[in-house]
Design a protein around this motif. Sequence first.
Motif, PDB file in Angstrom:
ATOM      1  N   SER A 187       0.632  32.094 -13.015  1.00 12.74           N
ATOM      2  CA  SER A 187       1.341  31.245 -14.027  1.00 12.74           C
ATOM      3  C   SER A 187       0.432  30.163 -14.522  1.00 12.74           C
ATOM      4  O   SER A 187      -0.593  29.879 -13.710  1.00 12.74           O
ATOM      5  N   GLY A 188       1.052  29.635 -15.672  1.00 13.20           N
ATOM      6  CA  GLY A 188       0.148  28.316 -16.135  1.00 13.20           C
ATOM      7  C   GLY A 188       0.019  27.137 -15.343  1.00 13.20           C
ATOM      8  O   GLY A 188      -0.297  26.046 -15.434  1.00 13.20           O
TER       9      GLY A 188
ATOM     10  N   GLY B  29      -2.692  27.898 -13.302  1.00 14.67           N
ATOM     11  CA  GLY B  29      -3.568  27.720 -14.636  1.00 14.67           C
ATOM     12  C   GLY B  29      -4.703  29.077 -14.779  1.00 14.67           C
ATOM     13  O   GLY B  29      -4.428  29.929 -13.905  1.00 14.67           O
ATOM     14  N   THR B  30      -5.816  28.579 -15.424  1.00 12.94           N
ATOM     15  CA  THR B  30      -6.685  29.917 -15.795  1.00 12.94           C
ATOM     16  C   THR B  30      -8.056  29.470 -15.402  1.00 12.94           C
ATOM     17  O   THR B  30      -8.797  29.670 -16.433  1.00 12.94           O
TER      18      THR B  30
ATOM     19  N   VAL C 209       2.936  28.357 -19.462  1.00 12.10           N
ATOM     20  CA  VAL C 209       3.187  29.734 -19.216  1.00 12.10           C
ATOM     21  C   VAL C 209       2.530  30.681 -20.137  1.00 12.10           C
ATOM     22  O   VAL C 209       1.899  31.650 -19.996  1.00 12.10           O
ATOM     23  N   GLU C 210       2.882  30.119 -21.440  1.00 15.78           N
ATOM     24  CA  GLU C 210       2.140  30.764 -22.570  1.00 15.78           C
ATOM     25  C   GLU C 210       0.815  30.709 -22.325  1.00 15.78           C
ATOM     26  O   GLU C 210       0.145  31.636 -22.809  1.00 15.78           O
ATOM     27  N   LYS C 211       0.104  29.789 -21.856  1.00 15.46           N
ATOM     28  CA  LYS C 211      -1.335  29.602 -22.008  1.00 15.46           C
ATOM     29  C   LYS C 211      -1.739  30.984 -20.872  1.00 15.46           C
ATOM     30  O   LYS C 211      -2.819  31.702 -21.240  1.00 15.46           O
ATOM     31  N   ALA C 212      -1.015  31.194 -19.920  1.00 13.19           N
ATOM     32  CA  ALA C 212      -1.268  32.172 -18.825  1.00 13.19           C
ATOM     33  C   ALA C 212      -1.260  33.574 -19.445  1.00 13.19           C
ATOM     34  O   ALA C 212      -1.973  34.390 -19.609  1.00 13.19           O
TER      35      ALA C 212
ATOM     36  N   GLY D  88       6.997  28.610  -8.097  1.00 16.49           N
ATOM     37  CA  GLY D  88       7.309  29.544  -7.052  1.00 16.49           C
ATOM     38  C   GLY D  88       6.204  30.763  -7.087  1.00 16.49           C
ATOM     39  O   GLY D  88       6.804  31.811  -6.606  1.00 16.49           O
ATOM     40  N   LYS D  89       5.168  30.684  -7.490  1.00 14.79           N
ATOM     41  CA  LYS D  89       4.533  31.950  -7.533  1.00 14.79           C
ATOM     42  C   LYS D  89       4.211  32.694  -6.133  1.00 14.79           C
ATOM     43  O   LYS D  89       4.344  33.437  -5.873  1.00 14.79           O
TER      44      LYS D  89
END
Length: 270
Positions: free
Chosen positions: A29-30, A141-142, A173-176, A35-36
């Motif tokens: 998730s970004g 994050g990424t 999340v869109e970044k992810a 809750g990952k």
Amino acid sequence: MANVNNINVVIEKANDRMKEVKNTIVVMSGKGGVGKSTVAVNLAIALSLEGKKVGLLDVDLHGPDVARMLGGRGQYPTQVGDEVVPPEVNGVKVISMSQFLKEETSPVVWRGPLKTGTILQFIGDIDWGELDYLIIDSPPGTGDEPLTVFQNLKNITGSIVVTTPSVVSQDDVEKAINFLGMMKQKILGLVENMSYFVCPDSNKKHFIFGQGGAKKLAEKYDLNVLAEIPINQKVRENMDDGKPTAYFGDPEIVAPYINLARNIIDQYDK
Ligand SMILES: Nc1ncnc2c1ncn2[C@@H]1O[C@H](COP(=O)(O)OP(=O)(O)O)[C@@H](O)[C@H]1O
Ligand SMILES: [Mg+2]
């Protein structure tokens, strides 16, 4: 510990080990706190309850929560001959940085190359045995950790992106999602966590973080929503106590995780 001179050997060893794994699924998730880890742990257990051989690898080196959530606090990998064998906790083999820290509260003050080497060694140097599923839990994050996984490991089945219905969560999340596109990774789908809260007194649904967020994202990026998981105080208590919901929870709380596992098995494990 790996150094830059032998990193190619480390990469090769990790990929050799991956040949024994049928499906590798990355949970990401970004954003933090969506809750990952909770999803990763409960999905791993649910897959094992469905009869699959499952491993759970925590690549969140700075915030390694997975072993504790799974119920494996105080359980460590063991050396058998030349191999390091992961502990099996509630049906799931688990490796996490927390198993290698001097104290639970010791910080991991590492930069990129050391993190890369360690993550690859967590795969290559561990005797995972044959697995139907390896679930990989990521930090938010990424950064280095997911980059290491995607740039070096072949044959990843796909990723699950965890989101909550809130708008702030969705920007990240869109970044992810875009990152996974750049990495040429398959996105198995979105999991909307903390989707709603069912009031135990009135049985009424409350959409605390908003409604329909994951569906909108799914439409925008042409993805599936694999699960919508409610907020439940018992889930939080279970995870804090190391009595993971999917293993110890009441059937109605376990159901979304079992459904998620079945959804994945039906689609990707033919
Ligand atoms: N569906 C849920 N209902 C209640 N609490 C939850 C739920 N999902 C996660 N939590 C709690 O929220 C907190 C953050 O979850 P965590 O899995 O650690 O997030 P992340 O790995 O994305 O940072 C934890 O205390 C966890 O127990
Ligand atoms: Mg986490």
